[in-house]
Design a protein around this motif. Structure first.
Motif, short mmCIF file in Angstrom:
data_model
loop_
_atom_site.label_atom_id
_atom_site.label_comp_id
_atom_site.label_asym_id
_atom_site.label_seq_id
_atom_site.Cartn_x
_atom_site.Cartn_y
_atom_site.Cartn_z
N TYR A 127 11.06 -2.48 7.11
CA TYR A 127 10.12 -1.89 8.05
C TYR A 127 8.81 -2.67 8.20
O TYR A 127 7.87 -2.21 8.85
N GLU B 219 8.30 6.35 12.59
CA GLU B 219 9.53 5.93 11.90
C GLU B 219 9.94 7.00 10.90
O GLU B 219 9.07 7.69 10.36
N LEU B 220 11.24 7.08 10.65
CA LEU B 220 11.69 8.00 9.60
C LEU B 220 11.17 7.47 8.26
O LEU B 220 11.15 6.26 8.03
N LYS B 221 10.74 8.37 7.39
CA LYS B 221 10.25 7.93 6.08
C LYS B 221 11.42 8.02 5.09
O LYS B 221 11.76 9.09 4.60
N ILE B 222 12.03 6.87 4.82
CA ILE B 222 13.22 6.81 3.96
C ILE B 222 12.79 7.14 2.54
O ILE B 222 11.79 6.61 2.04
N VAL C 17 6.75 8.43 9.19
CA VAL C 17 5.59 7.55 9.05
C VAL C 17 5.06 7.24 10.44
O VAL C 17 5.83 6.92 11.35
N GLU D 148 12.55 -0.28 2.34
CA GLU D 148 12.86 0.80 1.40
C GLU D 148 14.33 0.71 1.01
O GLU D 148 15.22 0.81 1.84
N LEU E 218 0.82 -1.21 0.00
CA LEU E 218 0.00 0.00 0.00
C LEU E 218 0.86 1.26 0.00
O LEU E 218 2.01 1.24 0.45
N LYS F 89 2.35 4.90 12.51
CA LYS F 89 1.55 3.69 12.38
C LYS F 89 0.94 3.31 13.72
O LYS F 89 1.60 3.42 14.76
N LEU G 108 1.10 5.32 1.28
CA LEU G 108 0.64 6.03 2.47
C LEU G 108 -0.08 7.32 2.10
O LEU G 108 0.34 8.04 1.21
N1 LIG Z 1 9.47 4.81 3.27
C1 LIG Z 1 9.49 4.38 4.54
O1 LIG Z 1 10.49 4.62 5.26
N2 LIG Z 1 8.37 3.67 5.05
N3 LIG Z 1 7.28 3.31 4.33
C2 LIG Z 1 6.51 2.65 5.18
C3 LIG Z 1 5.22 2.04 4.84
C4 LIG Z 1 4.59 2.12 3.64
C5 LIG Z 1 3.41 1.37 3.79
C6 LIG Z 1 3.41 0.87 5.05
O2 LIG Z 1 4.54 1.29 5.70
N4 LIG Z 1 7.03 2.60 6.42
C7 LIG Z 1 8.20 3.22 6.34
N5 LIG Z 1 9.08 3.40 7.37
#
Ligand SMILES: NC(=O)n1nc(-c2ccco2)nc1N
Length: 318
Positions: free
Chosen positions: A221, A112-115, A283, A169, A80, A285, A82
């Motif tokens: 992740y 979480e950091l969004k890589i 991110v 990622e 999925l 969750k 986001l």
């Molecule tokens: N890009 C990234 O760091 N993401 N992307 C998710 C994700 C995408 C869909 C569910 O979880 N989680 C992390 N840390």
């Protein structure tokens, strides 16, 4: 042959362990010279006994043949994308929706950091890496196994012989991006606009030797269907990934309230330049997997997660 087979297995174990210490923990216990010496020994055994040159061998990270196309891969568990939040109100709206859907039961978040890279899925059977694919449109991706095998922090064999699928990622560290663009500039080639494009371009190469030369890395992740593996929260999924030998991002925090989330997010806005990789947000969750299931998903995004986006990253050039 038995003696050679036994020695080859010992070398697999040693090289896998040293690879893990160097690329996942960033704490090598032996010098590179020792790693190279053992690799040479294994190459010699495999040359003498080709049947020992199995796909799980540490010598087989960079395949030889150039593909003419990528096969398609069906994601049994959709990958999925986001939904985005751009400010505090968006985050509070998200939290209101979560609270209502969970009938005021207590819940917590993981931040979480969004890589800023390329979402990928890795499949393992009895602990062996068997397939890696891109997100694609969420249900059908491309088989880029040969390219993902070249990412040294991806284990070819797990520390437990499990059959599972994990998500993460793939990305190009900032320094690798700068060095790559300097080389492309020298060769009169078009530079990549940003590390995400560079990572995506590298993983779309049909020749795995090109991907192998790009110093790609990955943070895992997620575990698909983690509940089937007896895990009840997202935090536990991340701990399981670490136990199995995967690289995860330790800049994460369990937040009990949306106020804690907002504080965490604002704390990271100006810390991005000190990271060795690019992030484009945070991110958030819902931690309980049962509550994630209760919240469910829309056609393309989870209702149990949201991505807080930072303004576009300053241009990484020097
Ligand atoms: N890009 C990234 O760091 N993401 N992307 C998710 C994700 C995408 C869909 C569910 O979880 N989680 C992390 N840390």
């Amino acid at each position: 042959l038995q003696a050679a087979e036994k020695r080859a297995q010992e070398l697999h174990n040693l090289l896998n362990q040293y690879n893990y210490e160097y690329y996942v923990l960033d704490q090598p216990s032996v010098p590179d010279s020792e790693y190279d010496r053992l690799t040479q020994e294994l190459l010699k055994i495999e040359e003498e006994f080709p049947e020992l040159q199995t796909s799980e061998s540490p010598t087989q990270r960079v395949g030889g043949q150039v593909l003419d196309a990528f096969k398609k891969v069906q994601h049994n568990v959709p990958m999925l994308s986001l939904a985005n939040a751009f400010n505090e109100d968006d985050l509070r709206d998200f939290d209101r929706r979560v609270r209502q859907a969970l009938d005021e039961n207590s819940y917590s978040y993981v931040c979480e950091l969004k890589i800023d890279g390329l979402a990928v899925s890795l499949k393992y059977e009895d602990g062996l890496f068997v397939q890696g694919s891109t997100r694609g449109d969420g249900t059908v991706g491309e088989d880029i196994s040969a390219n993902l095998r070249t990412i040294r922090s991806i284990p070819l064999r797990l520390r437990e012989p499990l059959t599972l699928e994990v998500r993460g990622e793939a990305f190009m560290p900032k320094q690798s991006f700068i060095a790559l663009n300097a080389i492309r500039d020298e060769k009169g080639e078009e530079p990549f606009a940003n590390p995400r494009n560079a990572a995506a371009g590298s993983l779309r190469q049909l020749d795995p030797r090109i991907a192998a030369s790009r110093n790609l890395d990955i943070f895992l992740y997620g575990v698909a269907e983690a509940e089937e593996l007896g895990v009840s929260t997202h935090s536990e999924s991340l701990e399981m990934l670490e136990r199995l030998g995967f690289k995860t991002n330790n800049e994460r925090k369990v937040c009990r309230t949306i106020d804690d989330v907002i504080q965490y997010v604002s704390g990271w806005a100006d810390k991005r330049p000190k990271l060795s990789y690019e992030i484009d947000g945070i991110v958030i969750k819902v931690n309980s997997l049962a509550q994630q299931k209760e919240l469910g998903t829309t056609a393309k995004s989870p209702r149990w997660a949201i991505a807080f986006k930072f303004p576009a990253e300053e241009v990484v050039t020097k």
